[in-house]
Design a protein around this motif. Structure first.
Motif, PDB file in Angstrom:
ATOM      1  N   TYR A 178       0.840  -1.207   0.000  1.00 56.65           N
ATOM      2  CA  TYR A 178       0.000   0.000   0.000  1.00 56.65           C
ATOM      3  C   TYR A 178       0.876   1.259   0.000  1.00 56.65           C
ATOM      4  CZ  TYR A 178      -3.545   3.359   1.553  1.00 56.65           C
ATOM      5  OH  TYR A 178      -4.378   4.449   1.659  1.00 56.65           O
ATOM      6  N   TYR A 179       1.927   1.259   0.810  1.00 59.21           N
ATOM      7  CA  TYR A 179       2.820   2.409   0.891  1.00 59.21           C
ATOM      8  C   TYR A 179       3.520   2.660  -0.442  1.00 59.21           C
ATOM      9  CZ  TYR A 179       6.626   5.420   2.431  1.00 59.21           C
ATOM     10  OH  TYR A 179       7.508   6.460   2.552  1.00 59.21           O
ATOM     11  N   LEU A 180       3.956   1.592  -1.097  1.00 57.39           N
ATOM     12  CA  LEU A 180       4.632   1.754  -2.386  1.00 57.39           C
ATOM     13  C   LEU A 180       3.710   2.348  -3.442  1.00 57.39           C
ATOM     14  CD1 LEU A 180       6.714  -1.542  -2.528  1.00 57.39           C
ATOM     15  CD2 LEU A 180       7.639   0.789  -2.709  1.00 57.39           C
ATOM     16  N   GLN A 181       2.431   2.074  -3.340  1.00 50.84           N
ATOM     17  CA  GLN A 181       1.479   2.606  -4.319  1.00 50.84           C
ATOM     18  C   GLN A 181       1.076   4.038  -3.998  1.00 50.84           C
ATOM     19  OE1 GLN A 181       0.100   1.154  -7.219  1.00 50.84           O
ATOM     20  NE2 GLN A 181       1.776  -0.299  -6.930  1.00 50.84           N
ATOM     21  N   THR A 182       0.887   4.367  -2.731  1.00 49.79           N
ATOM     22  CA  THR A 182       0.314   5.665  -2.347  1.00 49.79           C
ATOM     23  C   THR A 182       1.327   6.600  -1.691  1.00 49.79           C
ATOM     24  OG1 THR A 182      -0.338   4.883  -0.147  1.00 49.79           O
ATOM     25  CG2 THR A 182      -1.906   4.520  -1.957  1.00 49.79           C
ATOM     26  N   LEU A 183       2.478   6.041  -1.240  1.00 50.05           N
ATOM     27  CA  LEU A 183       3.488   6.774  -0.469  1.00 50.05           C
ATOM     28  C   LEU A 183       2.916   7.299   0.841  1.00 50.05           C
ATOM     29  CD1 LEU A 183       5.406   8.653  -3.318  1.00 50.05           C
ATOM     30  CD2 LEU A 183       5.870   6.412  -2.289  1.00 50.05           C
ATOM     31  N   ASN A 184       1.883   6.608   1.312  1.00 54.44           N
ATOM     32  CA  ASN A 184       1.285   6.880   2.618  1.00 54.44           C
ATOM     33  C   ASN A 184       0.971   5.544   3.284  1.00 54.44           C
ATOM     34  OD1 ASN A 184       0.898   9.876   2.870  1.00 54.44           O
ATOM     35  ND2 ASN A 184      -0.160   9.541   0.931  1.00 54.44           N
ATOM     36  N   LEU A 185       0.754   5.569   4.581  1.00 53.25           N
ATOM     37  CA  LEU A 185       0.363   4.361   5.304  1.00 53.25           C
ATOM     38  C   LEU A 185      -0.876   4.681   6.122  1.00 53.25           C
ATOM     39  CD1 LEU A 185       1.115   1.441   5.842  1.00 53.25           C
ATOM     40  CD2 LEU A 185       2.466   2.205   7.794  1.00 53.25           C
ATOM     41  N   SER A 186      -1.950   3.943   5.860  1.00 52.08           N
ATOM     42  CA  SER A 186      -3.222   4.220   6.528  1.00 52.08           C
ATOM     43  C   SER A 186      -3.551   3.139   7.552  1.00 52.08           C
ATOM     44  CB  SER A 186      -4.352   4.307   5.501  1.00 52.08           C
ATOM     45  OG  SER A 186      -4.624   3.032   4.955  1.00 52.08           O
ATOM     46  N   LEU A 187      -4.413   3.477   8.489  1.00 53.90           N
ATOM     47  CA  LEU A 187      -4.885   2.505   9.465  1.00 53.90           C
ATOM     48  C   LEU A 187      -5.637   1.376   8.777  1.00 53.90           C
ATOM     49  CD1 LEU A 187      -5.349   1.643  12.399  1.00 53.90           C
ATOM     50  CD2 LEU A 187      -7.387   3.118  12.433  1.00 53.90           C
ATOM     51  N   GLN A 188      -6.374   1.695   7.711  1.00 47.28           N
ATOM     52  CA  GLN A 188      -7.117   0.664   6.982  1.00 47.28           C
ATOM     53  C   GLN A 188      -6.181  -0.396   6.405  1.00 47.28           C
ATOM     54  OE1 GLN A 188      -7.534   3.904   6.585  1.00 47.28           O
ATOM     55  NE2 GLN A 188      -9.687   4.344   7.091  1.00 47.28           N
ATOM     56  N   ALA A 189      -5.013   0.037   5.918  1.00 50.13           N
ATOM     57  CA  ALA A 189      -4.050  -0.919   5.375  1.00 50.13           C
ATOM     58  C   ALA A 189      -3.528  -1.848   6.465  1.00 50.13           C
ATOM     59  CB  ALA A 189      -2.899  -0.169   4.708  1.00 50.13           C
ATOM     60  N   LEU A 190      -3.301  -1.319   7.657  1.00 43.08           N
ATOM     61  CA  LEU A 190      -2.817  -2.145   8.767  1.00 43.08           C
ATOM     62  C   LEU A 190      -3.891  -3.117   9.237  1.00 43.08           C
ATOM     63  CD1 LEU A 190      -0.845   0.535  10.811  1.00 43.08           C
ATOM     64  CD2 LEU A 190       0.025  -1.098   9.125  1.00 43.08           C
ATOM     65  N   VAL A 191      -5.152  -2.660   9.255  1.00 39.12           N
ATOM     66  CA  VAL A 191      -6.260  -3.559   9.613  1.00 39.12           C
ATOM     67  C   VAL A 191      -6.357  -4.686   8.595  1.00 39.12           C
ATOM     68  CG1 VAL A 191      -8.771  -3.744   9.798  1.00 39.12           C
ATOM     69  CG2 VAL A 191      -7.582  -1.830  10.870  1.00 39.12           C
ATOM     70  N   LEU A 192      -6.276  -4.340   7.321  1.00 35.29           N
ATOM     71  CA  LEU A 192      -6.344  -5.343   6.265  1.00 35.29           C
ATOM     72  C   LEU A 192      -5.188  -6.333   6.379  1.00 35.29           C
ATOM     73  CD1 LEU A 192      -7.456  -6.521   3.672  1.00 35.29           C
ATOM     74  CD2 LEU A 192      -6.345  -4.670   2.408  1.00 35.29           C
ATOM     75  N   GLY A 193      -3.995  -5.818   6.648  1.00 35.81           N
ATOM     76  CA  GLY A 193      -2.841  -6.697   6.802  1.00 35.81           C
ATOM     77  C   GLY A 193      -2.991  -7.651   7.975  1.00 35.81           C
ATOM     78  N   SER A 194      -3.514  -7.146   9.080  1.00 36.74           N
ATOM     79  CA  SER A 194      -3.730  -8.008  10.247  1.00 36.74           C
ATOM     80  C   SER A 194      -4.741  -9.105   9.929  1.00 36.74           C
ATOM     81  CB  SER A 194      -4.228  -7.167  11.427  1.00 36.74           C
ATOM     82  OG  SER A 194      -3.279  -6.192  11.784  1.00 36.74           O
ATOM     83  N   ALA A 195      -5.811  -8.732   9.218  1.00 36.20           N
ATOM     84  CA  ALA A 195      -6.854  -9.713   8.892  1.00 36.20           C
ATOM     85  C   ALA A 195      -6.320 -10.808   7.990  1.00 36.20           C
ATOM     86  CB  ALA A 195      -8.037  -9.003   8.237  1.00 36.20           C
ATOM     87  N   LEU A 196      -5.567 -10.449   6.959  1.00 34.56           N
ATOM     88  CA  LEU A 196      -5.076 -11.455   6.016  1.00 34.56           C
ATOM     89  C   LEU A 196      -3.891 -12.238   6.570  1.00 34.56           C
ATOM     90  CD1 LEU A 196      -5.415  -9.735   2.537  1.00 34.56           C
ATOM     91  CD2 LEU A 196      -6.851 -11.475   3.570  1.00 34.56           C
ATOM     92  N   GLY A 197      -3.237 -11.708   7.600  1.00 34.21           N
ATOM     93  CA  GLY A 197      -2.168 -12.469   8.229  1.00 34.21           C
ATOM     94  C   GLY A 197      -2.681 -13.628   9.064  1.00 34.21           C
ATOM     95  N   LEU A 198      -3.943 -13.555   9.492  1.00 32.88           N
ATOM     96  CA  LEU A 198      -4.496 -14.615  10.350  1.00 32.88           C
ATOM     97  C   LEU A 198      -4.625 -15.954   9.619  1.00 32.88           C
ATOM     98  CD1 LEU A 198      -7.160 -12.488  12.273  1.00 32.88           C
ATOM     99  CD2 LEU A 198      -4.970 -13.345  13.135  1.00 32.88           C
ATOM    100  N   PRO A 199      -5.229 -16.023   8.415  1.00 31.88           N
ATOM    101  CA  PRO A 199      -5.255 -17.320   7.731  1.00 31.88           C
ATOM    102  C   PRO A 199      -3.869 -17.800   7.302  1.00 31.88           C
ATOM    103  CG  PRO A 199      -6.197 -15.590   6.342  1.00 31.88           C
ATOM    104  CD  PRO A 199      -6.024 -15.012   7.700  1.00 31.88           C
ATOM    105  N   ALA A 200      -2.936 -16.859   7.059  1.00 34.65           N
ATOM    106  CA  ALA A 200      -1.560 -17.277   6.775  1.00 34.65           C
ATOM    107  C   ALA A 200      -0.966 -17.964   7.998  1.00 34.65           C
ATOM    108  CB  ALA A 200      -0.722 -16.075   6.365  1.00 34.65           C
TER     109      ALA A 200
END
Length: 308
Positions: A178-200
Motif C-alpha cells: 500500500y505504501y509503495l502505491q500511495t506513499l502513505n500508510l493508513s490505518l485501513q491498510a494495517l487492519v487489512l494486513g492483520s486480517a489477512l495475516g491470520l489465515p496465513a
C-alpha cells in the motif's frame, strides 16, 4: 498438493534436464505462493480503491520480490531442516529436495541465496520509489527468511512462528504494498494486513499440527506443542473466522457482504481438520492457503462494488 511421486533417474545416475527442472520446481514449493501473493494483491486492491491509480511496474516488482522471498525461504528451509536431521523417513509432508537426494543441501542453499539476491535487487528498484522504509522492510523480510530455520534459535523451532507469519505475510506485506502505491500508510491498510495475516498463520499452525510428533522428536517446541492438539484446532478455527468480522468492521470503505461467502469455506476447512490426520492434512494445508486467496478476491469484489 505436492506430489509424492518421484521422477525416475536413468541408469547413468544423471537426471535428464526436464526431470531436474521438475524437481527444482517441486523444491520451490509453488503451492505456497498464494501466501506471499495474496497480501500483496490485497494491498494493491486497497490502494487502487482509495487512489484510483495503479503504479503498474511497482506492483509487478512487488509481486516478484514477494514471490522470491517465499521461494528463497522454502529452499533454505529445505536444506536447513535436512542438515538438522528434522526431515526423516517419518515425515508426513510432501518430499523435500535435500532429504530425497534430488540435490545436495549445498546446492539447495545456493539456489536459496540466488533467489534471495534476486528479491534484494528487485527491492532496490522499489527503494527508488519508497525510500529507506522499504529498504529496511525488505532486508528484515529476507533476514527473517534465513532465520526461519537457521541460527541458534530458529523461528520455526519455537512458539513464535505464527506471530512471524502474521507480521510478514500480513501487516508488512499489505502495508508495504500500500505504501509503495500511495506513499502513505493508513490505518485501513494495517487492519487489512492483520486480517489477512491470520489465515496465513493458520497455514503454519496446521503444518505444525500435522508434524506434531516428528517435530517433538526433532526438538521443536512450536505453538501447537504449547497449546496441545485440541486447543490448536480451536485456534485454527479462530484464525479462519476472525478475518471476516475484522474486515467488515475495521473501517474499510467497501461492501462487506461478499466476505460472508467465505464462511461456508471456513466451515468446511474446520470440519475437515476435526476429521483428518496424518498425510490427509496435506490437502487441507493447500486449501487453507487457497482460503486466504479467496478472502483477498472477495475483498477486491467488495471494494469494486463500493466504487460502483
Amino acid at each position: 498438493m505436492e506430489s509424492t511421486r518421484q521422477t525416475s533417474v536413468p541408469a547413468s545416475g544423471v537426471s535428464p534436464p526436464s526431470a531436474r527442472l521438475r524437481r527444482w520446481i517441486e523444491a520451490a514449493r509453488p503451492r505456497t505462493l498464494p501466501l506471499a501473493l495474496s497480501p500483496v494483491l490485497a494491498g494493491l486492491f486497497l490502494a487502487m480503491a482509495q487512489s484510483g491509480q495503479l503504479a503498474f511496474f511497482t506492483a509487478l516488482a512487488t509481486l516478484l520480490a514477494a514471490a522470491g522471498i517465499q521461494i528463497g525461504t522454502n529452499l533454505h528451509n529445505d536444506a536447513a531442516d535436512f542438515e538438522r536431521g528434522t526431515d526423516t523417513a517419518d515425515r508426513l509432508g510432501p518430499p523435500r529436495a535435500a532429504a530425497q537426494g534430488w540435490f545436495s543441501a549445498t546446492q539447495v542453499k545456493r539456489a536459496a541465496h540466488l533467489v534471495f539476491l534476486t528479491s534484494f535487487l528487485l527491492g532496490l528498484l522499489l527503494v527508488l520509489r519508497g525510500g529507506w522504509p522499504i529498504f529496511a522492510l525488505g532486508v528484515a523480510a529476507i533476514a527473517s527468511g534465513y532465520a526461519y530455520t537457521s541460527g541458534p534459535k530458529p523461528i520455526a523451532y519455537g512458539p513464535y512462528g505464527e506471530l512471524f507469519v502474521l507480521a510478514f505475510f500480513g501487516v508488512a506485506a499489505v502495508g508495504g504494498t500500500y505504501y509503495l502505491q500511495t506513499l502513505n500508510l493508513s490505518l485501513q491498510a494495517l487492519v487489512l494486513g492483520s486480517a489477512l495475516g491470520l489465515p496465513a498463520a493458520a497455514v503454519l499452525l496446521l503444518n505444525n499440527y500435522r508434524d506434531f510428533e516428528t517435530d517433538r522428536i526433532a526438538g521443536r517446541r512450536t505453538l501447537c506443542h504449547l497449546l496441545g492438539r485440541p486447543t490448536a484446532r480451536l485456534v485454527y478455527a479462530l484464525l479462519l473466522l476472525s478475518p471476516i468480522p475484522l474486515l467488515m468492521l475495521g473501517g474499510l470503505r467497501m461492501q462487506g457482504w461478499p466476505l460472508l461467502l467465505a464462511l461456508p469455506l471456513a466451515a468446511l476447512l474446520i470440519r475437515q481438520l476435526w476429521r483428518s490426520e496424518g498425510r490427509a492434512l496435506n490437502q487441507l494445508l493447500a486449501r487453507t492457503g487457497q482460503y486466504q486467496l479467496a478472502l483477498t478476491l472477495l475483498l477486491g469484489l467488495g471494494l469494486l462494488l463500493d466504487a460502483w
